[in-house]
Write an enzyme that holds these catalytic residues in place. Structure first.
Site, PDB file in Angstrom:
ATOM      1  N   TYR A   1      -5.924  23.210  74.389  1.00  0.00           N
ATOM      2  CA  TYR A   1      -6.823  23.985  73.358  1.00  0.00           C
ATOM      3  C   TYR A   1      -8.122  24.428  74.206  1.00  0.00           C
ATOM      4  O   TYR A   1      -8.866  23.845  74.381  1.00  0.00           O
ATOM      5  CB  TYR A   1      -7.315  23.315  72.280  1.00  0.00           C
TER       6      TYR A   1
ATOM      7  N   HIS B   1       2.594  15.909  73.148  1.00  0.00           N
ATOM      8  CA  HIS B   1       2.274  17.286  72.523  1.00  0.00           C
ATOM      9  C   HIS B   1       3.301  18.338  73.067  1.00  0.00           C
ATOM     10  O   HIS B   1       3.748  18.643  74.314  1.00  0.00           O
ATOM     11  CB  HIS B   1       0.920  17.832  73.101  1.00  0.00           C
TER      12      HIS B   1
END
Length: 328
Positions: A54, A138
């Site tokens: 992010y 992830h």
């Protein structure tokens, strides 16, 4: 607060997702991000999720800075592993990956055991904290073999050593998450976008498996990246432009919500939270106003007549659980 799987790590029913404050789609200032996190705290949110992906680490840096003066025992923090950040002088921005930030680093996929530890160490440095409570693998979609052979055992070892309290996987698909639930001892999975008012893929495989195994499910993407928050031409669905047929379906849902005196946002959040396997709904917000709106919508009751009409008209499958009627 509910424990993640069989771990002692607890999460609340509404959680703060850290992608928005890292400039997802549009630039977000330090002040705006700080105000969003402060608003989440004021609204009672105590579970915060982030990732190196992010904003090329910006989410972790901002979240760590905003939480640093909070009592560490008062909140739960999760991050993710699978992408290492390597410095680059290529210049430009990171919009190709969805974030309006300078491209100071490049992402390198790494689901090796060493990569897991290096990723976690780098995350702790960016966060400025000595520990995180939970770690997800992830998006291992294209790295399944290494993720199961090396990354998952590395997380299991970190958990046994007490470095982290809970481990899991976070993805935008249900097939591999179901495999994690059935074939490993993960505490939780983060399922993004696959259990919403527009997409109930998780209902057929992941959620039943999680219930059977006692694995917690955190649901992200309740608004399918925007369409269920504000359905209109040009709205985004799963990080791209919404197809016409889904926009039409979302507008039908909004019309029904309006007619029953509720909002589509409230219904979207309530639907995700209603399944018994779901312990928390993760909302990605970029401003204090968005945080406050999500908290208000999450707390607002949705009339039973709305859910009954969704089942009756086929907008929801009959087996999809909905919130129970509030006692009078």
């Amino acid at each position: 607060m509910t424990a993640l799987g069989r771990s002692g790590v607890e999460v609340g029913p509404l959680a703060f997702g850290g992608a928005g404050i890292a400039g997802l789609y549009t630039e977000v200032s330090d002040e705006q991000a700080h105000e969003a996190i402060a608003a989440a705290w004021s609204a009672g949110m105590r579970y915060f999720d982030t990732a190196p992906h992010y904003g090329l680490g910006l989410s972790e840096r901002r979240l760590g800075a905003a939480l640093r003066d909070r009592p560490r025992s008062a909140y739960t923090l999760s991050t993710k592993v699978g992408r290492l950040l390597e410095p680059t002088d290529a210049g430009g921005d990171d919009l190709a990956s969805g974030f309006a930030v300078p491209a100071t680093h490049r992402r390198v996929w790494d689901f090796s055991a060493d990569g897991v530890r290096r990723s976690l160490e780098a995350s702790l440095q960016r966060l400025g904290l000595d520990r995180v409570d939970a770690v997800y693998l992830h998006d291992p979609d294209d790295h399944a073999e290494q993720a199961f052979r090396e990354a998952y055992p590395a997380l299991e070892k970190l958990r046994s050593e007490g470095v982290v309290g809970a481990i899991g996987a976070g993805m935008n698909q249900t097939g591999m998450l179901t495999r994690f639930v059935r074939d490993t001892d993960v505490d939780m999975v983060l399922c993004a976008g696959r259990y919403t008012l527009l997409d109930q893929q998780a209902l057929s495989d992941l959620l039943p498996a999680a219930q059977e195994r006692g694995t917690s499910v955190v649901v992200g993407g309740a608004f399918n990246s925007g369409l269920l928050a504000d359905p209109k031409p040009g709205a985004t669905y799963n990080y791209g432009r919404a197809p016409a047929e889904l926009l039409e379906r979302a507008l039908r849902l909004k019309s029904l919500a309006d007619r029953h005196g509720t909002t589509l946002r409230a219904a979207a959040l309530a639907f995700c939270a209603a399944h018994p396997a779901v312990v928390s709904v993760l909302v990605g917000t970029r401003s204090a106003d968005e945080v406050r709106d999500c908290a208000e919508q999450f707390a607002a009751p949705v009339p039973q007549e709305f859910w009954q009409e969704l089942h009756r008209t086929g907008l929801l499958p009959p087996e999809a659980p909905v919130p129970a009627e509030e006692p009078s």
